[in-house]
Design a protein around this motif. Structure first.
Motif, short mmCIF file in Angstrom:
data_model
loop_
_atom_site.label_atom_id
_atom_site.label_comp_id
_atom_site.label_asym_id
_atom_site.label_seq_id
_atom_site.Cartn_x
_atom_site.Cartn_y
_atom_site.Cartn_z
N GLY A 6 -10.88 23.91 8.10
CA GLY A 6 -11.42 23.61 6.77
C GLY A 6 -10.27 23.33 5.82
N ILE A 69 -14.84 20.30 6.29
CA ILE A 69 -14.72 21.16 7.47
C ILE A 69 -14.78 20.27 8.72
N HIS A 97 -18.96 26.28 13.57
CA HIS A 97 -19.07 27.60 14.19
C HIS A 97 -18.32 27.62 15.52
N ALA A 159 -17.31 28.39 9.06
CA ALA A 159 -16.85 27.85 7.78
C ALA A 159 -18.00 27.04 7.18
N ALA A 171 -15.89 31.33 4.51
CA ALA A 171 -15.67 31.47 5.95
C ALA A 171 -15.87 32.92 6.34
N ARG A 173 -15.38 35.85 9.84
CA ARG A 173 -14.89 36.11 11.19
C ARG A 173 -15.53 37.38 11.76
N LEU A 178 -9.63 33.54 13.21
CA LEU A 178 -9.67 32.66 12.04
C LEU A 178 -8.48 33.00 11.14
N LEU A 189 -8.01 26.45 6.40
CA LEU A 189 -8.67 27.42 7.26
C LEU A 189 -8.60 26.88 8.68
N SER A 191 -8.85 27.85 13.29
CA SER A 191 -8.99 28.80 14.39
C SER A 191 -7.66 29.40 14.79
N TRP A 211 -15.08 38.27 5.44
CA TRP A 211 -15.56 36.95 5.01
C TRP A 211 -14.83 36.61 3.73
#
Ligand code: M6R
Length: 606
Positions: A6, A69, A97, A159, A171, A173, A178, A189, A191, A211
């Motif tokens: 993101g 994103i 996701h 996200a 976002a 996790r 993340l 943002l 992974s 979050w």
């Protein structure tokens, strides 16, 4: 397992999203997509297949939003079609996701009963509808996401971006990694830190249950209970440079050929070559007080652990319990507090290995990991890390990471033997000297590409291949079979050679190649007998040995001469022909060697 990214940027972000997604392609590559917010409107482009399809789509029909994103997918729920590609969206929200929503069926039927229409087969679409429903009820995006998160079970990283919000990303996790990245008036943002490396080296890792609400000006992180929390800023060492293939046709070929160098680096990290002694960093345990080690890993990393079991038990008289992590984590293993648990992972993100690690932590074990990707979740959750210095491994089939894992484990087993008084100083010197010769022998094998090319022409015609090995080289036979399966799609099975007569010999006829790992070691004569048994039934033998002449008289498909090395280091040496056989066969068959079908480099779902 998928990759998500993101960006809250100052300029249109779709180009940067693509750049980050290229760096996340190791997590999945069966479809990809991006969504942005432009003048309050959500826009989305998706494409089935590799990222270049999405790139072409965006070049025909650009997205100009400065907030967006992106996602690269490895399908779990729903076929890898464009319709199932992320981002998923409603009129209000778009979401990407990574992970699995375990209660999605129940959530979906509740939503459908309330009149919601679904347009995909994914578990992810329920998340978009849950958030949308909360917003329909009058909640602002942050509250809507918080309420939706409360209904989700499973492991995920998410996200979200929202219609009418040009400066907002949220976002979350829960079990999937993340990281947030800090730029100058921009926020990111991803992974992992590698995805963000071209944009920033200042990152924070979210923790499970976190979050985060992000704008270009900053962010607010909350934990599962809703309390404001801070996560430390770190300087990432992930490189912004994209790794390339050099002069090689595939990353896998490059990585195979890098082994003499990378194994040399890795050994040098744990060995004082001047004195032929192993030198480990300070460890949070004493080998002398252990009565066993448990090892968990997956795939190729598991086979490295299986080799290590032979080494620890022989050199250090230390029993090893080893399991594939996906079994271990659910086996409810009784463990005495204070034990040592060892985890092996190239990516450091494999979900099953991470879950096994967390189980062991709960059981009061000391956690030591052998990882290649620094700053990974497994490294961060460990008491100590013994890094493999293999450098980035891009090909899905693990090659140099495996031999570097073996290098670390060999040093660890020697250190264990010395600490427990089961290995003399003379033997330590002998074994270290043998290890120091490994890079040179590897280079010699790698000069012999033509042999494997010729063999590939014959092997490519087979529909099944048997791999046999004994003792410490039994796991190498397993690894050889895995390599061939995953990149050539030829069915292959590895067996302990002595096990042949207990079943698999029934499969052997003149259409069946039998690849035999046969260094001249203490088991050699026994292995030769097994070769004769297979040959007598018509099996076409591929004999890998430093005594290749001993297979004369069999119906040979090939006899490949390998260097004569110390029996301790044979797994490191014989791993290379396993890789070369698979690689040349796959190239001959024209498969996608670096990104074989249905696989991903990093398996972050269970
Ligand atoms: O990243 P990890 O080492 O934890 O990955 C484990 C397996 O997924 C991996 O070794 C896989 O089996 C490879 N594709 C084998 O070549």
């Amino acid at each position: 397992m998928c990759g998500i990214v993101g960006i809250l940027g100052k300029e249109p972000v779709s180009g940067q999203l693509l750049e980050a997604l290229k760096r996340l392609e190791y997590r999945g590559y069966d479809s990809a997509g991006v969504a942005t917010v432009e003048n309050g409107e959500l826009g989305r482009r998706r494409a089935e297949g590799k990222l270049h399809n999405l790139e072409a789509r965006l070049s025909d029909d650009p997205l100009m939003g400065r907030l967006g994103i992106g996602h690269t997918r490895w399908a779990t729920h729903g076929a890898p079609t464009e319709a199932n590609a992320h981002p998923h969206m409603t009129t209000r929200v778009s979401v990407v996701h990574n992970g699995i929503i375990e209660n999605f069926k129940q959530l979906r039927s509740e939503l459908e009963s309330a009149g919601v229409e679904f347009s995909t087969d994914t578990d992810t679409e329920v998340i978009a509808h849950l958030v949308s429903r909360e917003m329909d009820a009058g909640h602002d995006p942050a509250v809507a996401v918080q309420h939706a998160l409360g209904q989700l079970e499973g492991a995920f990283a998410l996200a979200f971006i929202f219609k009418d919000h040009d400066n907002l990303m949220i976002a979350a996790r829960q079990g999937s990694p993340l990281a947030v990245g800090y730029g100058d008036g921009e926020m990111y943002l991803g992974s992992d830190a590698i995805a963000l490396a071209p944009f920033t080296d200042t990152i924070s890792y979210l923790e499970d249950g976190d979050w985060v609400v992000m704008t270009r000006e900053g962010l607010a992180i909350r934990d599962r209970q809703g309390a404001a929390v801070e996560r430390p800023l770190q300087k990432s060492v992930a490189s912004a440079l994209m790794v390339d293939k050099g002069n090689h046709r595939h990353f896998m070929a490059k990585e195979i050929h890098e082994q003499p160098e990378m194994v040399g680096h890795t050994l040098a990290n744990f060995i004082d070559f001047a004195n032929s002694r192993v030198q480990l960093p300070d460890m949070p345990f004493e080998f002398s007080s252990l009565d066993r080690i448990s090892i968990s890993a997956c795939g190729t990393a598991y086979f490295a652990g299986l080799v290590a079991k032979y080494w620890f038990e022989k050199l250090a008289r230390l029993p090893v319990e080893i399991d594939v992590a996906s079994e271990f984590r659910y086996r409810d293993v009784p463990m005495e507090a204070g034990g040592l648990s060892l985890f092996i992972s190239q990516s450091g993100e494999t979900a099953d290995t991470l879950a096994a690690l967390r189980y062991c932590r709960e059981q009061g074990q000391t956690i030591v990991s052998i990882v290649n990707v620094r700053e990974s979740s497994i490294e961060r959750d460990s008491d100590a890390v013994l890094p493999t210095l293999a450098g980035p491994e891009i090909g899905v089939a693990s090659t140099k990471a495996f031999t570097c894992q073996l290098s670390v484990l060999a040093c660890l087993a020697i250190a264990a033997g010395r600490a427990r008084g089961t290995l003399s100083e003379e033997t330590e010197i002998e074994l270290v000297d043998a290890l120091s010769e490994v890079p040179r022998h590897m280079s010699a094998i790698l000069r012999d590409g033509r042999t494997y090319d010729a063999l590939a022409h014959s092997l490519a015609k087979a529909s099944d291949v048997l791999y046999l090995g004994r003792g410490v080289n039994y796991p190498i036979a397993l690894e050889g079979a895995l390599k061939l399966k995953e990149i050539s799609y030829i069915h292959a099975e590895g067996y302990a050679a002595g096990e042949l007569k207990h079943g698999p010999i029934a499969l052997i006829d003149e259409t069946m190649p039998v690849v035999v790992v046969a260094p001249r070691d203490a088991m050699f004569e026994k292995t030769l007998s097994n070769v004769q048994e297979a040959a007598a039934r018509g099996g076409r033998i591929v004999f890998l040995s430093d005594a290749e002449e001993k297979a004369a008289g069999c119906d040979l498909m090939a006899a490949i001469k390998l260097p004569a090395v110390h029996s301790f280091t044979t797994p490191l040496i014989y791993a290379l022909p396993m890789q070369l056989i698979a690689y040349h066969t796959a190239v001959f068959l024209g498969t996608d060697v670096d990104q074989p079908r249905n696989l991903a480099k990093s398996v972050t779902v269970e």
